[in-house]
Scaffold this active site. Structure first.
Site, mmCIF file in Angstrom:
data_model
loop_
_atom_site.group_PDB
_atom_site.id
_atom_site.type_symbol
_atom_site.label_atom_id
_atom_site.label_comp_id
_atom_site.label_asym_id
_atom_site.label_seq_id
_atom_site.Cartn_x
_atom_site.Cartn_y
_atom_site.Cartn_z
ATOM 1 N N GLU A 138 0.849 -1.209 0.000
ATOM 2 C CA GLU A 138 0.000 0.000 0.000
ATOM 3 C C GLU A 138 0.878 1.250 0.000
ATOM 4 O OE1 GLU A 138 -0.326 2.226 2.638
ATOM 5 O OE2 GLU A 138 0.885 1.189 4.137
ATOM 6 N N PHE A 139 0.336 2.294 -0.625
ATOM 7 C CA PHE A 139 1.059 3.584 -0.655
ATOM 8 C C PHE A 139 0.106 4.691 -0.219
ATOM 9 C CE2 PHE A 139 3.013 0.809 -3.821
ATOM 10 C CZ PHE A 139 4.337 0.825 -3.409
ATOM 11 N N ASN A 197 9.386 4.360 0.767
ATOM 12 C CA ASN A 197 9.288 5.089 2.036
ATOM 13 C C ASN A 197 10.645 5.582 2.506
ATOM 14 O OD1 ASN A 197 6.577 5.075 2.220
ATOM 15 N ND2 ASN A 197 6.413 3.583 3.872
ATOM 16 N N ALA A 241 10.642 21.457 4.891
ATOM 17 C CA ALA A 241 11.476 21.333 6.088
ATOM 18 C C ALA A 241 10.602 21.497 7.320
ATOM 19 C CB ALA A 241 12.563 22.401 6.059
ATOM 20 N N GLY A 246 7.255 11.636 11.254
ATOM 21 C CA GLY A 246 6.803 10.667 12.250
ATOM 22 C C GLY A 246 5.811 9.733 11.583
ATOM 23 N N CYS A 249 4.606 4.722 9.543
ATOM 24 C CA CYS A 249 5.312 4.077 8.438
ATOM 25 C C CYS A 249 6.780 4.457 8.333
ATOM 26 C CB CYS A 249 4.618 4.406 7.118
ATOM 27 S SG CYS A 249 3.031 3.574 6.964
ATOM 28 N N LYS A 252 9.309 3.310 11.092
ATOM 29 C CA LYS A 252 9.346 1.838 11.133
ATOM 30 C C LYS A 252 9.979 1.272 9.861
ATOM 31 C CE LYS A 252 5.278 -0.167 10.030
ATOM 32 N NZ LYS A 252 5.300 -1.162 8.954
#
Ligand code: UDX
Length: 429
Positions: A138-139, A197, A241, A246, A249, A252
């Site tokens: 999944e994206f 990612n 920026a 966080g 995804c 991790k």
């Protein structure tokens, strides 16, 4: 079709396929969640999802019963989470538990949506020789997951020789959506997800380092990102920026890819830096505050926004968690407000005072830190906010607010990667 694990990815997948006219059986082990969903109540905050769920309720059967799912569905989308373990590897125990429940009888197809290390598909396929296996990562971005599902940039479908027919069936489900379909092998599909990612996280850490240099040399990172992004080879997205990435995804998956490489004997140096830059970026807020306020002990600092990004109540790996702890470590009193994640955040940040509105959080504060770029903060009456604060100082951790408007409202404004405000005489107090 069936969905196993109705968390964030599973629920969006189930509801969107139902919207496309499919009959869906969605199974989860948490009975209260299944009950709420069957009653049309969403368990996560995701724009557009609730209405879509209620519109399609008759097409989705929510159940805790695995046998019912296996009886009614051939394509089984596995959507359970793969959180990081203490070692930084992906925890595959939930995936394994699901796979152990599946029959190896040739009657079903396992479609892996959970983000798993490259190699997982091969090992499951070895253990279950009669269960065709398709990797379909999944994206979806939280906050725009429904739109991302309905209008994908690309759909990645990985299958190894022998499983082409299963892959065709998955492709047929996605075809009405339009996006380009990439057919590849399982290991490459798994790597596409992790590499995508990791690359996006690298872009963010890169622009954050550029921002830090901009502060040293008097440049503006917004201007720099704009000028860079117009080069088609670079592209404009993910060059905002701020105080770091966080969510459930990026942290991790970057760590999982680094560990996957390490476990395979390769030292992925670049990702170490990406992770370190992200950690340090959250902490730079503290030095900005100290420059204006001196030691933070006894200072009251208001955090505006706590969720890891706007339009979600997700607090996983939110920068606010580290920042609040760091500020408290310096002896500051922390008060916070988030329009949606307040309750969830309150459980995690028990020593932080939760306010019911931004203006309430700002009352008597020595400084404000904008942590999450919720739309309502742009519309805040900042002159009123300045009047309520002990000192009108703001660190805009997402470069979200208009510096000129904030200055006109009486604020000393600090962004990220922008010319720094002259420190006030506050330290002399
Ligand atoms: C991400 C991926 O984008 C998605 O494809 C994947 O499947 C799941 O992980 P998500 O975690 O929902 O999605 O959020 P995303 O919008 O990608 O943002 C991640 C974090 O990066 C947020 O904390 C955000 O604030 C930060 N970010 C993003 C930046 O700091 N700068 C940017 O330019 C973009």
């Amino acid at each position: 079709m069936g969905v196993i694990g109705v968390g964030w990815v599973g629920l969006v997948t189930a509801v969107c396929f139902a919207e496309l006219g499919r009959q869906v059986v969605a199974r989860d082990i948490v009975a209260e969640k299944v009950e709420a969903l069957a009653g049309g109540e969403t368990t996560i905050h995701e724009p557009g999802l609730g209405e879509m769920l209620r519109r399609n309720l008759e097409r989705i059967t929510f159940t805790t019963d695995m046998d019912l799912l296996l009886e009614r569905a051939r394509l089984l989308f596995v959507c359970v989470d793969t959180p990081p373990t203490y070692s930084g590897d992906a925890d595959l125990s939930r995936v394994r538990a699901v796979v152990d429940d599946l029959p190896d009888d040739g009657g079903h197809v396992l479609v892996m949506k959970s983000t798993v290390p490259a190699g997982t598909g091969h090992s499951i396929r070895r253990d279950m020789p009669d269960l065709p296996y398709v990797s379909c990562p999944e994206f979806l971005k939280e906050g725009s997951a429904v739109a991302d599902f309905m209008h994908p940039d690309r759909v990645v479908i990985g299958a190894d020789p022998g499983d082409e027919e299963a892959a065709d069936a998955v492709e047929a489900l996605y075809r009405p959506l339009g996006g380009e379909v990439i057919r590849t092998d399982v290991a490459s599909a798994e790597m596409i997800k992790l590499a995508s990612n990791a690359f996006l996280a690298t872009k963010i850490s890169f622009i954050n380092e550029i921002a830090n240099v901009c502060e040293e040399v008097g440049a503006d990172v917004g201007e720099v990102a704009n000028g860079m992004g117009l080069d088609q080879r670079i592209g404009p997205s993910f060059l905002r920026a701020g105080i770091g990435y966080g969510g459930s995804c990026f942290p991790k998956d970057v760590s999982a890819l680094k560990m996957l490489a390490g476990n395979s004997g390769y030292h992925f140096q670049l990702l170490n830096a990406v992770i370190e830059v992200n950690e340090l970026q959250k902490r730079r807020v503290v030095s900005k505050l100290v420059r204006h306020l001196g030691p933070l002990a006894g200072r009251r600092i208001a955090l505006l926004g706590l969720a890891f990004k706007p339009d979600t109540d997700d607090m996983r790996e939110a920068s606010s968690l580290v920042l609040a702890a760091r500020l408290q470590g310096e002896g500051a009193e922390v008060v916070a407000y988030d329009p949606v994640a307040g309750e969830r955040a309150g459980e995690l940040l028990s020593s932080v005072t939760m306010a019911d509105s931004a203006l309430e959080a700002l009352r008597g504060a020595d400084a404000a830190v904008l942590v999450t770029e919720w739309g309502e903060f742009a519309a805040l009456d900042w002159a009123e906010a300045a009047a309520r604060m002990a000192r009108p100082l703001i660190v805009d951790g997402r470069n979200f607010l208009d510096p000129a408007a904030l200055r006109a409202a009486g604020f000393a404004y600090e962004g990220i990667g922008k010319q720094q405000a002259t420190a006030t005489a506050a330290t002399a107090e």
